[in-house]
Motif scaffolding. Sequence first.
Motif, PDB file in Angstrom:
ATOM      1  N   VAL A  81       0.858  -1.184   0.000  1.00 26.61           N
ATOM      2  CA  VAL A  81       0.000   0.000   0.000  1.00 26.61           C
ATOM      3  C   VAL A  81       0.897   1.238   0.000  1.00 26.61           C
ATOM      4  O   VAL A  81       2.060   1.171   0.392  1.00 26.61           O
ATOM      5  N   LEU A  82       0.331   2.342  -0.451  1.00 27.68           N
ATOM      6  CA  LEU A  82       1.033   3.629  -0.417  1.00 27.68           C
ATOM      7  C   LEU A  82       0.187   4.629   0.368  1.00 27.68           C
ATOM      8  O   LEU A  82      -1.047   4.537   0.387  1.00 27.68           O
ATOM      9  N   PRO A  83       0.851   5.606   1.014  1.00 25.63           N
ATOM     10  CA  PRO A  83       0.113   6.574   1.827  1.00 25.63           C
ATOM     11  C   PRO A  83      -0.620   7.619   0.996  1.00 25.63           C
ATOM     12  O   PRO A  83      -0.215   7.948  -0.112  1.00 25.63           O
ATOM     13  N   VAL A  84      -1.684   8.127   1.599  1.00 21.61           N
ATOM     14  CA  VAL A  84      -2.485   9.208   1.026  1.00 21.61           C
ATOM     15  C   VAL A  84      -2.663  10.254   2.129  1.00 21.61           C
ATOM     16  O   VAL A  84      -3.091   9.919   3.244  1.00 21.61           O
ATOM     17  N   MET A  85      -2.335  11.506   1.815  1.00 19.49           N
ATOM     18  CA  MET A  85      -2.523  12.587   2.787  1.00 19.49           C
ATOM     19  C   MET A  85      -3.937  13.135   2.668  1.00 19.49           C
ATOM     20  O   MET A  85      -4.411  13.396   1.571  1.00 19.49           O
ATOM     21  N   LEU A  86      -4.570  13.310   3.825  1.00 19.43           N
ATOM     22  CA  LEU A  86      -5.937  13.850   3.853  1.00 19.43           C
ATOM     23  C   LEU A  86      -5.961  15.317   4.249  1.00 19.43           C
ATOM     24  O   LEU A  86      -7.014  15.927   4.275  1.00 19.43           O
ATOM     25  N   GLY A  87      -4.798  15.872   4.586  1.00 24.70           N
ATOM     26  CA  GLY A  87      -4.732  17.276   4.984  1.00 24.70           C
ATOM     27  C   GLY A  87      -3.830  17.454   6.181  1.00 24.70           C
ATOM     28  O   GLY A  87      -3.448  16.490   6.846  1.00 24.70           O
ATOM     29  N   ALA A  88      -3.489  18.704   6.457  1.00 22.20           N
ATOM     30  CA  ALA A  88      -2.603  19.029   7.575  1.00 22.20           C
ATOM     31  C   ALA A  88      -3.183  18.504   8.891  1.00 22.20           C
ATOM     32  O   ALA A  88      -4.399  18.512   9.096  1.00 22.20           O
ATOM     33  N   ILE A  93      -3.856   7.825   5.419  1.00 22.12           N
ATOM     34  CA  ILE A  93      -4.545   6.575   5.115  1.00 22.12           C
ATOM     35  C   ILE A  93      -3.701   5.879   4.050  1.00 22.12           C
ATOM     36  O   ILE A  93      -2.784   6.479   3.484  1.00 22.12           O
ATOM     37  N   PHE A  94      -4.011   4.631   3.770  1.00 18.05           N
ATOM     38  CA  PHE A  94      -3.218   3.856   2.825  1.00 18.05           C
ATOM     39  C   PHE A  94      -4.142   3.148   1.847  1.00 18.05           C
ATOM     40  O   PHE A  94      -5.182   2.625   2.235  1.00 18.05           O
ATOM     41  N   ARG A  95      -3.724   3.163   0.572  1.00 13.25           N
ATOM     42  CA  ARG A  95      -4.499   2.492  -0.470  1.00 13.25           C
ATOM     43  C   ARG A  95      -3.620   1.474  -1.178  1.00 13.25           C
ATOM     44  O   ARG A  95      -2.401   1.656  -1.307  1.00 13.25           O
ATOM     45  N   SER A  96      -4.258   0.441  -1.682  1.00 10.62           N
ATOM     46  CA  SER A  96      -3.530  -0.656  -2.319  1.00 10.62           C
ATOM     47  C   SER A  96      -2.750  -0.182  -3.543  1.00 10.62           C
ATOM     48  O   SER A  96      -3.139   0.774  -4.214  1.00 10.62           O
ATOM     49  N   TRP A  97      -1.657  -0.872  -3.800  1.00  7.11           N
ATOM     50  CA  TRP A  97      -0.782  -0.560  -4.932  1.00  7.11           C
ATOM     51  C   TRP A  97      -0.157  -1.845  -5.441  1.00  7.11           C
ATOM     52  O   TRP A  97       0.224  -2.705  -4.626  1.00  7.11           O
TER      53      TRP A  97
END
Length: 196
Positions: A81-88, A93-97
């Motif tokens: 999975v790779l990280p996803v930023m939702l804001g400061a 969160i992490f989504r599949s890759w």
Amino acid sequence: MNTSNIDEIDQRKKLLRKEAKTNRAEAYKHSPNAADQLCRRLFETISLPAHSVVSAYWPLGDELDPMPLLQALHHKDFTPVLPVMLGASKPLIFRSWTPGDTLDDAGFGTKEPSADKEEMEPDVLFVPLLAFDRAGYRLGYGGGFYDRTLDKLRAKKSVIAIGIAYAGQEMPAVIRGPYDQPLDYIVTEQEVIELS
């Protein structure tokens, strides 16, 4: 810890980041095969839980590139999975890759999986850093994303946090504050440091 102490720690970290960036740039120049060496050391030394969900990060500039490691783990039946930023000030969160996936531009030169990818919580996190010490602490970029994320995940389950760095990023001691999360391992092109 009061607010003035936290502000003082933040200011000291800010100064240390300049030195750490210089050290990393120098290590990058002298270690062209670091990613391959890191993979080899990790697989020889650390036994990761089979079939775990593993996260890494999209490398920026002279960061040590974790993508060869993530590809190797994919071929060994781990779930990347790779990280996803939702804001400061928010945990990641992490989504599949999977290798070959098209990634979305996430700003600041980084990439992330698209919103249609499955969200998953990692069991093992390969964490970026500017500097580390042998007590298992890292100097990050100042956003606190990984510290918040590790705190949130560790409140739910056991996770393994592995710092990825060039050996030249080591410092005698990293300034740490009350919210900084320790690492379980640090892996460089030269060694694996076990901390837990």
